[in-house]
Write an enzyme that holds these catalytic residues in place. Structure first.
Site, PDB file in Angstrom:
ATOM      1  CB  CYS A  16      -0.897   0.019   1.245  1.00  0.00           C
ATOM      2  SG  CYS A  16      -2.638  -0.249   0.878  1.00  0.00           S
ATOM      3  CB  CYS A  19      10.955 -21.361  17.016  1.00  0.00           C
ATOM      4  SG  CYS A  19       9.697 -21.711  18.267  1.00  0.00           S
TER       5      CYS A  19
END
Lengths: 259, 106
Positions: A112, A220
């Site tokens: 955008c 992680c």
């Protein structure tokens, strides 16, 4: 004949993770799927529930100011999205019809900025982008996660699923080993969650800050001593889609508070 | 400018016990951590907080390096008169951030 049968066998065993090893890890039963919220202590839950004390709202507030202010040469986000973007975040990542690419909320905001605001691209880890995603996600708070996984999205879903079930890093662990097989058990002092992304962007105590889902995925991967992928990497966007499909129906909680 | 969030009731009856809450966005870098290249990260914290009610100090606190990022305070006072409640944070090098809210006491 034997050779053909053998080839067929190899093809069968190469397709689908169910036959990937002798001990396949199953999905979480639909009735057992719960948000990371349920693994928090009562004190942390109270912090998330209090819209004043929840520090994630510092980013939501800033995001709202950015959303209302002129960006680039022409206009603010709110000049087009005058009613905000209620419900939008719950449907991301999604396929951009123009390019056919799978994009997440961060990618959509930057798109955008480029196409409609002629504004500069915000770096993935910038506080501005994090504030805008926090504000946008907050507008979908309480709505069920509902991503489109068919058509062009299907191949991204399966790439994300592959990543989730593939062992990696020095510890040779897959996401599924912790979050499908061992959730609810202890990893040192922590309870292992089911690994849903429905709270993100979330405020994590470990970061002492708000952070994106990709930052969490990198943590992680680092935790299992694997090479983390760069922020905004397409594979992480695919994983994001798989996680959203896996968490379908869970309510979006951003700004959630997590350990 | 650090982001500040305040919660002050807009009106109260005289003699009411009211809760005041204040949150400021600040990293509160302890000075004990090291960066990825092993370099020391300098201490960067807010050291003082003060809350005044119509000019009178009603609550103050000293922050040390052990205080978490984005410090949040919640405390009570008695509503006595209509006036301005001001919250002020002072950085270790003297920079000050403040914000205030009006309360109408009937």
């Amino acid at each position: 004949m034997i050779r053909i049968a053998l080839a067929a066998l190899i093809i069968i065993s190469a397709c689908g993770r169910q036959s990937a090893g002798p001990d396949p890890i199953p999905e979480i039963n639909a009735e057992d799927v719960v948000s990371g919220y349920s693994f928090l202590t009562a004190e942390t839950q109270a912090l998330q529930d209090d819209d004043f004390a929840n520090p994630g709202f510092l980013w939501v507030d800033r995001g709202e100011r950015l959303f209302e202010s002129t960006q680039g040469v022409s206009q603010s986000c709110s000049s087009c999205h005058s009613d905000g973007l209620v419900g939008a975040a719950a449907t991301f990542p999604k396929i951009d019809p123009a390019s056919g690419a799978l994009i997440n909320l961060e990618g959509r905001i930057n798109m955008c900025r480029k196409d409609h605001q002629q504004a500069d691209q915000l770096p993935y880890t910038s506080d501005e982008l994090l504030s805008l995603t926090s504000y946008t996600a907050h507008q979908s708070r309480g709505m069920p996660i509902n991503v489109d996984t068919i058509g062009q999205a299907a191949k991204h879903l399966s790439a994300g699923e592959d990543y989730f079930f593939t062992r990696r890093g020095q510890f040779n662990l897959s996401c599924a080993q912790c979050h499908n097989q061992s959730w609810g058990q202890k990893l040192r002092g922590d309870t292992i969650s089911q690994g849903h992304g429905n709270g993100f962007p979330a405020y994590r105590f470990e970061w002492q800050s708000m952070g994106s889902l990709h930052q969490r995925l990198r943590d992680c991967d680092t935790g299992i001593r694997a090479e983390p992928l760069p922020y905004g990497d397409q594979t992480y966007v695919d994983v994001e889609l798989y996680l959203a499909a896996r968490a379908a129906g869970l309510k979006l909680e951003s700004p959630a508070v997590r350990r | 400018m650090a982001s500040i969030r305040l919660s002050v009731p807009s009106k109260a009856a005289s003699g009411d016990v009211i809760e005041l809450k204040a949150l400021i966005q600040y990293p509160m870098e302890s000075g004990y951590r090291r960066g990825s290249r092993g370099e020391a990260i300098a201490r960067d914290i807010i050291t003082k907080f003060e809350c005044t009610y119509d000019g009178e100090v009603i609550f103050k606190a000293s922050f040390g390096p052990g205080v978490a990022a984005n410090p949040f305070l919640s405390f009570h006072t008695v509503a006595t008169k209509t006036g301005t409640i001001t919250f002020k944070w002072t950085h270790q090098h003297g920079e000050v951030w403040s914000d205030s809210a009006e309360i109408i006491v009937t």
